[in-house]
Motif scaffolding. Structure first.
Motif, mmCIF file in Angstrom:
data_model
loop_
_atom_site.group_PDB
_atom_site.id
_atom_site.type_symbol
_atom_site.label_atom_id
_atom_site.label_comp_id
_atom_site.label_asym_id
_atom_site.label_seq_id
_atom_site.Cartn_x
_atom_site.Cartn_y
_atom_site.Cartn_z
ATOM 1 N N CYS A 193 -37.945 -45.988 -46.803
ATOM 2 C CA CYS A 193 -38.155 -45.989 -45.358
ATOM 3 C C CYS A 193 -39.565 -45.541 -44.995
ATOM 4 C CB CYS A 193 -37.124 -45.093 -44.672
ATOM 5 S SG CYS A 193 -35.447 -45.787 -44.644
ATOM 6 N N ALA A 194 -40.101 -44.581 -45.733
ATOM 7 C CA ALA A 194 -41.477 -44.147 -45.493
ATOM 8 C C ALA A 194 -42.457 -45.279 -45.767
ATOM 9 C CB ALA A 194 -41.802 -42.933 -46.355
ATOM 10 N N ALA A 195 -42.209 -46.030 -46.831
ATOM 11 C CA ALA A 195 -43.092 -47.150 -47.161
ATOM 12 C C ALA A 195 -43.013 -48.246 -46.105
ATOM 13 C CB ALA A 195 -42.727 -47.696 -48.538
ATOM 14 N N VAL A 196 -41.796 -48.532 -45.628
ATOM 15 C CA VAL A 196 -41.635 -49.526 -44.562
ATOM 16 C C VAL A 196 -42.361 -49.069 -43.302
ATOM 17 C CG1 VAL A 196 -39.963 -50.538 -42.970
ATOM 18 C CG2 VAL A 196 -39.491 -50.533 -45.413
ATOM 19 N N ALA A 197 -42.228 -47.792 -42.953
ATOM 20 C CA ALA A 197 -42.870 -47.274 -41.748
ATOM 21 C C ALA A 197 -44.380 -47.455 -41.811
ATOM 22 C CB ALA A 197 -42.514 -45.805 -41.558
ATOM 23 N N ALA A 198 -44.978 -47.199 -42.963
ATOM 24 C CA ALA A 198 -46.426 -47.368 -43.104
ATOM 25 C C ALA A 198 -46.824 -48.818 -42.880
ATOM 26 C CB ALA A 198 -46.872 -46.898 -44.488
ATOM 27 N N GLU A 199 -46.034 -49.748 -43.392
ATOM 28 C CA GLU A 199 -46.313 -51.175 -43.185
ATOM 29 C C GLU A 199 -46.260 -51.547 -41.708
ATOM 30 O OE1 GLU A 199 -43.901 -53.941 -45.246
ATOM 31 O OE2 GLU A 199 -44.640 -53.420 -47.231
ATOM 32 N N VAL A 200 -45.194 -51.107 -41.043
ATOM 33 C CA VAL A 200 -44.979 -51.526 -39.659
ATOM 34 C C VAL A 200 -45.992 -50.869 -38.730
ATOM 35 C CG1 VAL A 200 -43.301 -51.646 -37.783
ATOM 36 C CG2 VAL A 200 -42.538 -51.887 -40.148
ATOM 37 N N ARG A 201 -46.289 -49.600 -38.954
ATOM 38 C CA ARG A 201 -47.261 -48.910 -38.096
ATOM 39 C C ARG A 201 -48.649 -49.509 -38.260
ATOM 40 N NH1 ARG A 201 -47.436 -43.692 -35.634
ATOM 41 N NH2 ARG A 201 -48.931 -43.973 -33.924
ATOM 42 N N ALA A 202 -48.981 -49.956 -39.472
ATOM 43 C CA ALA A 202 -50.287 -50.579 -39.696
ATOM 44 C C ALA A 202 -50.443 -51.859 -38.895
ATOM 45 C CB ALA A 202 -50.479 -50.857 -41.187
ATOM 46 N N ARG A 203 -49.326 -52.442 -38.469
ATOM 47 C CA ARG A 203 -49.375 -53.657 -37.648
ATOM 48 C C ARG A 203 -49.393 -53.346 -36.159
ATOM 49 N NH1 ARG A 203 -45.738 -58.140 -40.797
ATOM 50 N NH2 ARG A 203 -46.055 -59.215 -38.806
ATOM 51 N N GLY A 204 -49.472 -52.057 -35.813
ATOM 52 C CA GLY A 204 -49.616 -51.679 -34.414
ATOM 53 C C GLY A 204 -48.340 -51.349 -33.687
ATOM 54 N N ALA A 205 -47.197 -51.356 -34.370
ATOM 55 C CA ALA A 205 -45.932 -51.000 -33.727
ATOM 56 C C ALA A 205 -45.740 -49.490 -33.735
ATOM 57 C CB ALA A 205 -44.773 -51.691 -34.430
ATOM 58 N N HIS A 206 -44.835 -49.027 -32.899
ATOM 59 C CA HIS A 206 -44.628 -47.588 -32.746
ATOM 60 C C HIS A 206 -43.194 -47.130 -32.981
ATOM 61 C CE1 HIS A 206 -47.749 -48.747 -29.561
ATOM 62 N NE2 HIS A 206 -48.436 -48.224 -30.559
ATOM 63 N N VAL A 207 -42.228 -47.975 -32.652
ATOM 64 C CA VAL A 207 -40.819 -47.578 -32.656
ATOM 65 C C VAL A 207 -40.021 -48.579 -33.476
ATOM 66 C CG1 VAL A 207 -38.775 -47.103 -31.251
ATOM 67 C CG2 VAL A 207 -41.055 -46.536 -30.374
ATOM 68 N N ALA A 208 -39.161 -48.058 -34.353
ATOM 69 C CA ALA A 208 -38.278 -48.894 -35.160
ATOM 70 C C ALA A 208 -36.845 -48.737 -34.677
ATOM 71 C CB ALA A 208 -38.374 -48.495 -36.630
ATOM 72 N N LEU A 209 -36.165 -49.864 -34.463
ATOM 73 C CA LEU A 209 -34.731 -49.851 -34.186
ATOM 74 C C LEU A 209 -34.016 -50.017 -35.525
ATOM 75 C CD1 LEU A 209 -34.511 -52.153 -31.027
ATOM 76 C CD2 LEU A 209 -34.956 -49.694 -31.150
ATOM 77 N N PRO B 183 -34.182 -53.116 -39.308
ATOM 78 C CA PRO B 183 -32.880 -52.722 -39.852
ATOM 79 C C PRO B 183 -32.896 -52.555 -41.363
ATOM 80 C CG PRO B 183 -32.882 -55.042 -39.303
ATOM 81 C CD PRO B 183 -34.178 -54.494 -38.807
ATOM 82 N N HIS B 184 -33.624 -53.425 -42.047
ATOM 83 C CA HIS B 184 -33.815 -53.296 -43.502
ATOM 84 C C HIS B 184 -35.155 -53.930 -43.834
ATOM 85 C CE1 HIS B 184 -32.292 -57.552 -44.121
ATOM 86 N NE2 HIS B 184 -31.751 -57.253 -42.965
ATOM 87 N N GLY B 185 -36.198 -53.331 -43.252
ATOM 88 C CA GLY B 185 -37.526 -53.897 -43.283
ATOM 89 C C GLY B 185 -37.848 -54.533 -41.942
ATOM 90 N N HIS B 186 -39.133 -54.756 -41.713
ATOM 91 C CA HIS B 186 -39.605 -55.273 -40.433
ATOM 92 C C HIS B 186 -39.196 -56.728 -40.267
ATOM 93 C CE1 HIS B 186 -43.363 -55.827 -37.629
ATOM 94 N NE2 HIS B 186 -42.232 -55.777 -36.954
ATOM 95 N N GLN B 187 -38.559 -57.038 -39.136
ATOM 96 C CA GLN B 187 -38.141 -58.415 -38.861
ATOM 97 C C GLN B 187 -39.325 -59.191 -38.292
ATOM 98 O OE1 GLN B 187 -35.019 -58.954 -36.000
ATOM 99 N NE2 GLN B 187 -34.516 -60.999 -36.676
ATOM 100 N N ALA B 188 -40.286 -59.427 -39.156
ATOM 101 C CA ALA B 188 -41.502 -60.129 -38.767
ATOM 102 C C ALA B 188 -42.056 -60.855 -39.985
ATOM 103 C CB ALA B 188 -42.541 -59.129 -38.238
ATOM 104 N N ILE B 189 -42.913 -61.839 -39.759
ATOM 105 C CA ILE B 189 -43.530 -62.564 -40.860
ATOM 106 C C ILE B 189 -44.255 -61.565 -41.768
ATOM 107 C CG2 ILE B 189 -45.159 -64.374 -41.492
ATOM 108 C CD1 ILE B 189 -42.697 -65.354 -39.934
ATOM 109 N N ASP B 190 -44.026 -61.663 -43.055
ATOM 110 C CA ASP B 190 -44.614 -60.804 -44.090
ATOM 111 C C ASP B 190 -44.014 -59.398 -44.134
ATOM 112 O OD1 ASP B 190 -46.400 -62.863 -44.825
ATOM 113 O OD2 ASP B 190 -47.860 -62.210 -43.324
ATOM 114 N N GLY B 191 -42.979 -59.127 -43.348
ATOM 115 C CA GLY B 191 -42.330 -57.826 -43.450
ATOM 116 C C GLY B 191 -41.538 -57.737 -44.746
ATOM 117 N N THR B 192 -41.750 -56.677 -45.516
ATOM 118 C CA THR B 192 -41.018 -56.514 -46.770
ATOM 119 C C THR B 192 -39.548 -56.258 -46.473
ATOM 120 O OG1 THR B 192 -42.979 -55.562 -47.799
ATOM 121 C CG2 THR B 192 -40.887 -55.235 -48.933
ATOM 122 N N ILE B 193 -38.674 -56.973 -47.160
ATOM 123 C CA ILE B 193 -37.232 -56.854 -46.935
ATOM 124 C C ILE B 193 -36.646 -55.816 -47.887
ATOM 125 C CG2 ILE B 193 -35.020 -58.055 -47.043
ATOM 126 C CD1 ILE B 193 -36.474 -60.613 -46.349
#
Length: 756
Positions: free
Chosen positions: A147-163, A117-127
């Motif tokens: 949002c592009a920067a957040v997407a790169a972070e989350v995809r690098a962790r193996g996720a595919h879809v952001a809510l 929602p405003h960064g990845h809701q996971a440990i070490d996700g940038t807020i």
């Protein structure tokens, strides 16, 4: 098998794969039942799937999607000690994917869906700052880069879809999820929705989603920001015209930008829950607005359809026929195979839903991932090698980029509400920093936030101390209760200071004492231990006030006579009348995230101009709601005991030093001179409003039709240009599609939505 051939088109590959699938395999692809944090366990220094996941995969011959594999918060129970950090995310994803594919007869991978929602809701996700803060920047381009920067972070962790929440337009600030909206204006929400899609998914013309981007599912369609009384999960009383004019513009923007998915709201439209509303999901969103992605149900929303059907098989058929393509956590959609077998649902409808799910998997390149194609060589591996391979293939996110963009959004969102006594920039060497936000960032992070590692973020106290001032600190009061045990200490510090920075506000921070509903929304009760929340999902607020202790602190500190600069940190528009009247200056921040202290110190010390503007109207009193600016244009003088209109208007804020000249309109272009009579450079948001004079539908008081940021050097004038032609004058039909305006319209240029 043709679907394995990467040289074929996505549609050809999907068609071939769909033709090979059984009914139960198809049902499995549209189900997203698992809580991801229950799907894995640590084994040595690696990961393994739990029976919870394996049983599901075997039941359906595969899995369509897994939600929240890396989610960490009080509801999931994942902490800094137990959760998955950034360095481990890819390895975990690879191992779970390996397990799912191995259980699939056709080797179909799963989508890994995460809350972003405003960064990845996971440990070490940038807020990032919350959506309401992002809207305060009035800068969608900046948000797109973040949002592009957040997407790169989350995809690098193996996720595919952001809510991601972008579609709710806030019409009642009592609603606890106000912070997840871009405010009360549909055009602002639409522009930021487009920014989210373009930033997270990228701009590929062939429909592919690059390896450093994410598919987005946008929440929630439609009208949830206007529930009765601002109550979560409540009904709406919206007509289709109101829905089209206010709540469908961001949905249309999502469709036009090519969003991968849309999530149906919990709310109802005309008595029909959104998840069972074929007119809304299929007739309007898919057919009229041209949305081509998948439509996902919200968490356990389909279980609520049992009130309409009485049994889960019929409920599954109803949701599928209405337009739902994928479930979330419910016990209804698993019955789709039975619904089709009994003739309650058609195979054509199921095939259409499965096609949209499979299409997204191919667009993401999941079938061509070496992690999946080399499974026979890696069987039994813990997932560590696959994780390293995945990180090598994907473009690594630029270190620190997301954090820098987060801080920039927070800085640009700081909004000056007034400086009546000329207290800014701060003067004096002794500063008392008081209030519950004085020496913590926890309450400034927003809802849907993972636990933070020690040392993350800068508090207001620390940032002001770093400036060389003598700073004393005391919270004085807590967020949500009337506890005043700390007020005496705070008053003593105020008496000995040159100026008080009084840090008031709300919180959406969840803790171990928080109880949760079946869908993860917070439960609050006057019977249990006090929860320090005044906003967030499930935290609706009738009076729109902070805890009573904060007002006692405000009054007692004011009685000392020491000048007060109020810093309000909030996740929704609270009633701020007493704060504005008492403080000599007042600054507003919607939850800015970890850079809270830095951006506040920069603003208060004059190191950075406060250029934020309000994306919502601030109410005088909760009893006077609604106060949004774009209401139907009826003459009304207000209540006998309260005047009309908001306390502060939509679009307002700032020192107000720039002046507008006379606007000219020619050939669809508006030009207006903006002058700066002061000796300092200054900025403003110049706003173009429309008023419909004659029209076939009763008009609104005004409608925002464009805006431009302008920075005017000291003593100079700058001419601002904005389109003001037929496109800006257009209205919409009852499905939210633009149609030409046939009546008379007036354009005006203003610095806010306040009546000129």
């Amino acid at each position: 098998m043709s679907y394995r051939d990467a040289s074929l088109s996505v549609s050809d590959r999907v068609r071939d794969l769909l033709g090979r699938m059984t009914l139960i395999e198809k049902a499995g692809q549209v189900n997203q039942r698992l809580y991801g944090w229950k799907a894995w366990q640590r084994v040595g220094d690696g990961f393994a799937a739990t029976p919870y996941l394996v049983d599901e995969a075997r039941r359906f011959g595969g899995i369509g999607a897994v939600y929240g594999l890396q989610r960490a918060d009080a509801w999931s129970g994942q902490t800094l000690a137990t959760g998955v950090g950034a360095a481990e995310g890819a390895a975990l994803s690879a191992e779970i994917q390996r397990t799912i594919v191995a259980e699939s007869r056709l080797g179909i991978p799963a989508l890994f869906v995460e809350e972003v929602p405003h960064g990845h809701q996971a440990i070490d996700g940038t807020i990032l700052p919350v959506a309401l803060a992002a809207a305060s920047t009035w800068d969608p381009d900046l948000y797109e880069r973040a949002c592009a920067a957040v997407a790169a972070e989350v995809r690098a962790r193996g996720a595919h879809v952001a809510l991601v929440s972008t579609l709710d337009v806030l019409r009642d600030p009592r609603w606890g999820r106000a912070e997840e909206t871009f405010g009360e204006d549909p055009q602002v929400a639409a522009l930021f929705t487009t920014a989210v899609v373009r930033g997270m998914q990228g701009h590929a013309v062939d429909g592919t989603i690059p390896a450093d981007r994410l598919a987005v599912v946008l929440k929630h369609a439609a009208g949830q920001g206007a529930t009765i009384g601002g109550r979560n999960w409540a009904a709406t009383e919206l007509g289709w015209r109101e829905l089209a004019e206010i709540h469908l513009p961001p949905v249309r923007a999502a469709a036009e930008a090519g969003a991968a998915g849309i999530m149906a709201a919990y709310s109802e439209v005309d008595g029909r829950p959104a998840a069972a509303n074929r007119r809304l999901l299929t007739g309007v969103i898919r057919d009229a607005l041209g949305f081509q992605g998948l439509i996902m149900a919200d968490g356990t929303a389909l279980d609520r359809l049992l009130r309409l059907t009485g049994d889960p098989v019929s409920a599954a058929a109803l949701a599928l026929h209405s337009g739902i393509d994928m479930s979330l956590w419910d016990e209804v959609f698993p019955h789709l195979d039975t619904a089709v077998s009994r003739g309650l649902a058609t195979m054509d409808d199921l095939d259409a839903a499965v096609t949209r799910v499979l299409t997204l998997k191919f667009r993401l390149g999941l079938f061509d991932d070496p992690i999946l194609t080399d499974i026979s060589e890696t069987s039994g591996n813990s997932g560590k090698e696959e994780g390293r391979s995945q990180r090598r293939r994907q473009a690594a996110p630029e270190p620190g980029l997301t954090g820098r963009l987060s801080a920039e959004i927070a800085a640009r969102a700081v909004t000056l509400l007034h400086d009546r006594e000329g207290l800014l920039p701060l003067r004096g060497s002794r500063i008392a920093v008081l209030g519950p936000h004085a020496d913590t960032i926890r309450h400034a992070l927003g809802d849907y936030t993972a636990p933070q590692r020690p040392g993350v973020g800068v508090t207001i106290t620390d940032a002001l101390r770093a400036s060389g001032r003598t700073v004393t600190v005391a919270p004085g009061a807590d967020i949500a209760t009337g506890d005043t045990t700390g007020v005496d200490r705070a008053v003593a510090l105020a008496e000995d200071a040159d100026v008080v920075v009084l840090c008031l506000g709300g919180s959406s921070a969840r803790d171990v004492e928080t109880s949760f509903d079946v869908n993860g929304a917070a439960l609050t009760s006057t019977d249990g231990p006090p929860v320090q929340m005044t906003a967030g999902e499930g935290v609706d607020l009738a009076r729109l006030r902070f805890g009573d202790g904060q007002y006692e602190l405000l009054r007692r500190v004011a009685a000392t006579g020491t000048p007060i600069v109020a810093v309000v940190v909030q996740g929704r528009p609270h009633v701020l009348g007493e704060v504005l009247e008492t403080a000599g200056a007042c600054v507003n921040l919607f939850y800015p995230g970890p850079s809270l202290g830095t951006v506040v110190a920069d603003a208060l010390l004059g190191r950075r101009e406060m250029i934020g503007r309000l994306p919502v109207s601030l109410p005088r009193d909760a009893a006077s709601l609604p106060v949004y600016y774009n209401h139907r244009d009826h003459d009304w003088n207000g209540y006998v005991d309260a005047g009309p209109g908001p306390l502060l208007p939509f679009g307002g804020g700032g020192p107000g030093v720039l002046t507008l000249g006379v606007a000219s309109f020619d050939r669809g272009l508006c030009r207006v001179p903006v002058s700066n009579p002061t000796d300092r450079d200054a900025s403003a948001v110049v706003q173009l409003y429309l008023r419909r004079v004659t029209t076939t539908v009763w008009p609104r008081a005004r409608e925002l039709r464009g805006f431009r940021w302008v920075r005017v050097p000291a003593g100079q004038t700058v001419v601002v240009e904005m389109p003001a032609g037929p496109e800006q004058a257009a209205t919409v039909d009852d499905c939210g599609r633009p149609v030409p305006e046939t009546g008379t319209v007036e354009f005006s240029v203003q610095m806010s939505a306040a009546a000129s």
